[in-house]
Design a protein around this motif. Structure first.
Motif, PDB file in Angstrom:
ATOM      1  N   PRO A  33      -5.772 -11.460   8.294  1.00  0.00           N
ATOM      2  CA  PRO A  33      -6.463 -11.221   7.021  1.00  0.00           C
ATOM      3  C   PRO A  33      -5.775 -10.159   6.145  1.00  0.00           C
ATOM      4  N   VAL A  34      -5.112  -9.195   6.760  1.00  0.00           N
ATOM      5  CA  VAL A  34      -4.377  -8.185   5.989  1.00  0.00           C
ATOM      6  C   VAL A  34      -3.188  -8.846   5.290  1.00  0.00           C
ATOM      7  N   LYS A  35      -2.467  -9.694   6.014  1.00  0.00           N
ATOM      8  CA  LYS A  35      -1.343 -10.422   5.407  1.00  0.00           C
ATOM      9  C   LYS A  35      -1.823 -11.273   4.241  1.00  0.00           C
ATOM     10  N   GLN A  36      -2.931 -11.985   4.447  1.00  0.00           N
ATOM     11  CA  GLN A  36      -3.474 -12.852   3.396  1.00  0.00           C
ATOM     12  C   GLN A  36      -3.954 -12.040   2.196  1.00  0.00           C
ATOM     13  N   GLY A  37      -4.628 -10.918   2.447  1.00  0.00           N
ATOM     14  CA  GLY A  37      -5.112 -10.077   1.363  1.00  0.00           C
ATOM     15  C   GLY A  37      -3.978  -9.461   0.553  1.00  0.00           C
ATOM     16  N   THR A  38      -2.924  -9.048   1.249  1.00  0.00           N
ATOM     17  CA  THR A  38      -1.762  -8.475   0.563  1.00  0.00           C
ATOM     18  C   THR A  38      -1.110  -9.529  -0.324  1.00  0.00           C
ATOM     19  N   ARG A  39      -0.934 -10.722   0.216  1.00  0.00           N
ATOM     20  CA  ARG A  39      -0.339 -11.807  -0.572  1.00  0.00           C
ATOM     21  C   ARG A  39      -1.250 -12.173  -1.752  1.00  0.00           C
ATOM     22  N   ALA A 115       0.717  -2.437   4.976  1.00  0.00           N
ATOM     23  CA  ALA A 115       1.503  -3.648   4.726  1.00  0.00           C
ATOM     24  C   ALA A 115       2.405  -3.364   3.526  1.00  0.00           C
ATOM     25  N   THR A 116       3.715  -3.497   3.716  1.00  0.00           N
ATOM     26  CA  THR A 116       4.663  -3.185   2.655  1.00  0.00           C
ATOM     27  C   THR A 116       5.223  -4.457   2.039  1.00  0.00           C
ATOM     28  N   VAL A 117       5.335  -4.438   0.719  1.00  0.00           N
ATOM     29  CA  VAL A 117       5.902  -5.548  -0.046  1.00  0.00           C
ATOM     30  C   VAL A 117       7.056  -4.984  -0.857  1.00  0.00           C
ATOM     31  N   ARG A 118       8.213  -5.647  -0.780  1.00  0.00           N
ATOM     32  CA  ARG A 118       9.393  -5.192  -1.521  1.00  0.00           C
ATOM     33  C   ARG A 118       9.714  -6.173  -2.645  1.00  0.00           C
ATOM     34  N   PHE A 119       9.957  -5.585  -3.811  1.00  0.00           N
ATOM     35  CA  PHE A 119      10.434  -6.328  -4.964  1.00  0.00           C
ATOM     36  C   PHE A 119      11.887  -5.882  -5.151  1.00  0.00           C
ATOM     37  N   PRO A 120      12.854  -6.673  -4.665  1.00  0.00           N
ATOM     38  CA  PRO A 120      14.251  -6.234  -4.633  1.00  0.00           C
ATOM     39  C   PRO A 120      14.751  -5.701  -5.971  1.00  0.00           C
ATOM     40  N   LYS A 121      15.511  -4.630  -5.879  1.00  0.00           N
ATOM     41  CA  LYS A 121      16.124  -3.937  -7.024  1.00  0.00           C
ATOM     42  C   LYS A 121      15.095  -3.374  -7.988  1.00  0.00           C
ATOM     43  N   SER A 122      13.868  -3.217  -7.541  1.00  0.00           N
ATOM     44  CA  SER A 122      12.831  -2.664  -8.400  1.00  0.00           C
ATOM     45  C   SER A 122      12.052  -1.586  -7.649  1.00  0.00           C
ATOM     46  N   HIS A 123      11.100  -2.018  -6.821  1.00  0.00           N
ATOM     47  CA  HIS A 123      10.248  -1.067  -6.117  1.00  0.00           C
ATOM     48  C   HIS A 123       9.613  -1.741  -4.905  1.00  0.00           C
ATOM     49  N   SER A 124       8.935  -0.926  -4.112  1.00  0.00           N
ATOM     50  CA  SER A 124       8.124  -1.468  -3.020  1.00  0.00           C
ATOM     51  C   SER A 124       6.716  -0.895  -3.154  1.00  0.00           C
ATOM     52  N   LEU A 125       5.769  -1.647  -2.637  1.00  0.00           N
ATOM     53  CA  LEU A 125       4.374  -1.215  -2.612  1.00  0.00           C
ATOM     54  C   LEU A 125       3.919  -1.163  -1.170  1.00  0.00           C
ATOM     55  N   GLU A 126       3.282  -0.068  -0.808  1.00  0.00           N
ATOM     56  CA  GLU A 126       2.665   0.018   0.512  1.00  0.00           C
ATOM     57  C   GLU A 126       1.161  -0.081   0.328  1.00  0.00           C
ATOM     58  N   PHE A 127       0.579  -1.107   0.893  1.00  0.00           N
ATOM     59  CA  PHE A 127      -0.863  -1.335   0.834  1.00  0.00           C
ATOM     60  C   PHE A 127      -1.481  -0.691   2.068  1.00  0.00           C
ATOM     61  N   ARG A 128      -2.564   0.041   1.882  1.00  0.00           N
ATOM     62  CA  ARG A 128      -3.316   0.608   3.002  1.00  0.00           C
ATOM     63  C   ARG A 128      -4.676  -0.068   3.042  1.00  0.00           C
ATOM     64  N   TRP A 129      -4.946  -0.708   4.177  1.00  0.00           N
ATOM     65  CA  TRP A 129      -6.185  -1.466   4.363  1.00  0.00           C
ATOM     66  C   TRP A 129      -7.051  -0.792   5.414  1.00  0.00           C
ATOM     67  N   ASP A 130      -8.369  -0.900   5.238  1.00  0.00           N
ATOM     68  CA  ASP A 130      -9.323  -0.406   6.222  1.00  0.00           C
ATOM     69  C   ASP A 130     -10.360  -1.507   6.443  1.00  0.00           C
ATOM     70  N   ARG A 131     -10.886  -1.538   7.628  1.00  0.00           N
ATOM     71  CA  ARG A 131     -11.897  -2.546   7.954  1.00  0.00           C
ATOM     72  C   ARG A 131     -13.247  -1.857   8.056  1.00  0.00           C
ATOM     73  N   THR A 132     -14.097  -2.101   7.078  1.00  0.00           N
ATOM     74  CA  THR A 132     -15.438  -1.532   7.062  1.00  0.00           C
ATOM     75  C   THR A 132     -16.430  -2.656   6.829  1.00  0.00           C
ATOM     76  N   SER A 133     -17.554  -2.545   7.465  1.00  0.00           N
ATOM     77  CA  SER A 133     -18.607  -3.569   7.350  1.00  0.00           C
ATOM     78  C   SER A 133     -18.075  -4.958   7.679  1.00  0.00           C
ATOM     79  N   ASN A 137     -10.671  -4.082   3.422  1.00  0.00           N
ATOM     80  CA  ASN A 137     -10.711  -3.559   2.062  1.00  0.00           C
ATOM     81  C   ASN A 137      -9.440  -2.779   1.772  1.00  0.00           C
ATOM     82  N   LEU A 138      -8.914  -2.957   0.578  1.00  0.00           N
ATOM     83  CA  LEU A 138      -7.756  -2.192   0.132  1.00  0.00           C
ATOM     84  C   LEU A 138      -8.238  -0.806  -0.281  1.00  0.00           C
ATOM     85  N   VAL A 139      -7.689   0.243   0.353  1.00  0.00           N
ATOM     86  CA  VAL A 139      -8.153   1.602   0.078  1.00  0.00           C
ATOM     87  C   VAL A 139      -7.084   2.489  -0.557  1.00  0.00           C
ATOM     88  N   ASP A 140      -5.830   2.071  -0.521  1.00  0.00           N
ATOM     89  CA  ASP A 140      -4.770   2.876  -1.123  1.00  0.00           C
ATOM     90  C   ASP A 140      -3.560   2.002  -1.401  1.00  0.00           C
TER      91      ASP A 140
END
Length: 148
Positions: A33-39, A115-133, A137-140
Protein backbone atom coordinates in the motif's frame (compact mmCIF):
# COMPACT_ATOMS: atom_id res chain seq x y z
CA UNK A 1 18.88 -25.61 27.66
CA UNK A 2 15.30 -24.49 26.97
CA UNK A 3 15.54 -21.98 29.82
CA UNK A 4 18.69 -20.48 28.29
CA UNK A 5 16.96 -20.13 24.91
CA UNK A 6 13.89 -18.52 26.49
CA UNK A 7 16.08 -16.11 28.48
CA UNK A 8 18.03 -15.21 25.31
CA UNK A 9 14.76 -14.64 23.44
CA UNK A 10 13.40 -12.38 26.20
CA UNK A 11 16.67 -10.43 26.32
CA UNK A 12 16.69 -9.99 22.52
CA UNK A 13 13.06 -8.88 22.56
CA UNK A 14 13.86 -6.35 25.28
CA UNK A 15 16.85 -5.02 23.38
CA UNK A 16 14.96 -4.74 20.07
CA UNK A 17 11.66 -3.68 21.68
CA UNK A 18 11.28 -0.44 19.66
CA UNK A 19 12.03 -2.14 16.35
CA UNK A 20 9.63 -5.01 17.05
CA UNK A 21 6.90 -2.59 18.13
CA UNK A 22 7.34 -0.38 15.04
CA UNK A 23 7.42 -3.38 12.70
CA UNK A 24 4.21 -4.80 14.20
CA UNK A 25 2.40 -1.43 14.45
CA UNK A 26 3.16 -0.58 10.84
CA UNK A 27 2.37 -4.04 9.50
CA UNK A 28 5.73 -3.75 7.77
CA UNK A 29 5.51 -7.25 6.29
CA UNK A 30 3.24 -5.74 3.60
CA UNK A 31 4.45 -2.40 2.23
CA UNK A 32 2.48 -2.73 -1.01
CA UNK A 33 0.00 0.00 0.00
CA UNK A 34 2.92 2.41 0.57
CA UNK A 35 4.22 1.72 -2.95
CA UNK A 36 0.73 2.24 -4.38
CA UNK A 37 0.14 5.43 -2.38
CA UNK A 38 3.49 6.89 -3.43
CA UNK A 39 2.77 6.14 -7.08
CA UNK A 40 -0.78 7.56 -6.72
CA UNK A 41 0.64 10.80 -5.27
CA UNK A 42 3.22 11.19 -8.07
CA UNK A 43 0.68 10.51 -10.83
CA UNK A 44 -1.90 12.86 -9.27
CA UNK A 45 0.65 15.63 -8.64
CA UNK A 46 1.97 15.40 -12.20
CA UNK A 47 -1.61 16.08 -13.38
CA UNK A 48 -2.32 18.77 -10.73
CA UNK A 49 -5.02 16.44 -9.40
CA UNK A 50 -5.78 17.66 -5.89
CA UNK A 51 -8.56 15.09 -5.45
CA UNK A 52 -6.10 12.23 -6.03
CA UNK A 53 -3.78 13.51 -3.30
CA UNK A 54 -6.19 14.59 -0.53
CA UNK A 55 -7.18 11.07 0.61
CA UNK A 56 -3.51 10.14 1.12
CA UNK A 57 -2.79 12.89 3.65
CA UNK A 58 -2.83 12.43 7.40
CA UNK A 59 -5.43 14.55 9.17
CA UNK A 60 -3.41 14.76 12.40
CA UNK A 61 0.24 14.45 13.35
CA UNK A 62 1.50 15.49 9.94
CA UNK A 63 4.48 17.72 9.16
CA UNK A 64 3.00 18.50 5.73
CA UNK A 65 1.61 21.98 5.22
CA UNK A 66 -0.62 22.07 2.14
CA UNK A 67 -1.10 25.20 0.06
CA UNK A 68 -4.70 25.61 -1.05
CA UNK A 69 -6.66 27.74 -3.47
CA UNK A 70 -10.44 27.57 -3.69
CA UNK A 71 -10.44 24.46 -1.47
CA UNK A 72 -8.04 22.51 -3.72
CA UNK A 73 -4.47 21.54 -2.82
CA UNK A 74 -2.07 23.36 -5.13
CA UNK A 75 1.20 22.38 -3.45
CA UNK A 76 3.02 22.07 -0.13
CA UNK A 77 5.42 24.04 1.99
CA UNK A 78 8.52 21.83 1.95
CA UNK A 79 11.38 22.27 4.45
CA UNK A 80 14.48 23.60 2.68
CA UNK A 81 17.50 24.35 4.87
CA UNK A 82 16.39 27.07 7.30
CA UNK A 83 12.84 27.76 6.06
CA UNK A 84 9.96 26.11 4.29
CA UNK A 85 9.72 26.70 0.56
CA UNK A 86 6.48 26.61 -1.46
CA UNK A 87 6.43 23.81 -4.06
CA UNK A 88 3.53 23.39 -6.49
CA UNK A 89 2.19 19.93 -7.29
CA UNK A 90 3.73 20.12 -10.77
CA UNK A 91 7.10 21.14 -9.28
CA UNK A 92 6.95 18.19 -6.88
CA UNK A 93 6.19 15.71 -9.68
CA UNK A 94 6.93 17.17 -13.11
CA UNK A 95 6.19 13.78 -14.66
CA UNK A 96 4.75 10.44 -13.59
CA UNK A 97 7.76 8.75 -15.22
CA UNK A 98 10.13 8.55 -12.27
CA UNK A 99 12.36 6.04 -10.50
CA UNK A 100 10.56 4.50 -7.51
CA UNK A 101 12.69 2.90 -4.79
CA UNK A 102 11.44 0.15 -2.52
CA UNK A 103 9.92 1.42 0.75
CA UNK A 104 12.05 1.12 3.90
CA UNK A 105 11.01 1.00 7.54
CA UNK A 106 12.47 3.72 9.78
CA UNK A 107 12.40 2.41 13.33
CA UNK A 108 13.01 5.67 15.20
CA UNK A 109 10.28 7.49 17.13
CA UNK A 110 7.66 4.77 16.86
CA UNK A 111 8.38 4.02 13.22
CA UNK A 112 7.54 5.38 9.79
CA UNK A 113 8.01 4.05 6.27
CA UNK A 114 10.14 5.95 3.79
CA UNK A 115 9.66 5.73 0.02
CA UNK A 116 11.96 7.70 -2.29
CA UNK A 117 11.12 8.80 -5.82
CA UNK A 118 13.81 10.20 -8.13
CA UNK A 119 13.20 12.56 -11.01
CA UNK A 120 16.52 12.27 -12.90
CA UNK A 121 18.53 15.47 -13.33
CA UNK A 122 16.02 17.35 -11.20
CA UNK A 123 15.25 16.24 -7.65
CA UNK A 124 14.13 13.40 -5.42
CA UNK A 125 11.23 13.24 -3.00
CA UNK A 126 11.24 11.20 0.17
CA UNK A 127 7.74 10.29 1.29
CA UNK A 128 7.21 9.45 4.97
CA UNK A 129 4.19 7.26 5.66
CA UNK A 130 2.59 6.25 8.95
CA UNK A 131 -0.12 3.70 9.59
CA UNK A 132 -2.83 5.04 11.88
CA UNK A 133 -6.37 3.80 12.29
CA UNK A 134 -5.55 0.89 9.98
CA UNK A 135 -4.81 3.22 7.05
CA UNK A 136 -1.54 4.44 5.53
CA UNK A 137 -1.21 8.24 5.66
CA UNK A 138 1.39 10.55 4.17
CA UNK A 139 2.86 12.54 7.08
CA UNK A 140 5.97 14.17 5.60
CA UNK A 141 7.61 14.96 2.28
CA UNK A 142 11.26 15.90 1.79
CA UNK A 143 12.87 17.44 -1.28
CA UNK A 144 16.51 16.88 -2.32
CA UNK A 145 18.08 18.46 -5.38
CA UNK A 146 19.79 15.98 -7.69
CA UNK A 147 23.15 16.73 -9.30
CA UNK A 148 22.76 17.88 -12.89
Amino acid sequence: MVGVLVAAGVAALGFYRDEVYAYARLGAWDLGPVKQGTRQFVVAASKNDSAGIAPLLAREGSALVPMEKDGAITGFMIPDYMAAKPRTLKALAPTAEAEFEEPKVIYLEGGKVSATVRFPKSHSLEFRWDRTSGKWNLVDLRWTDEPR
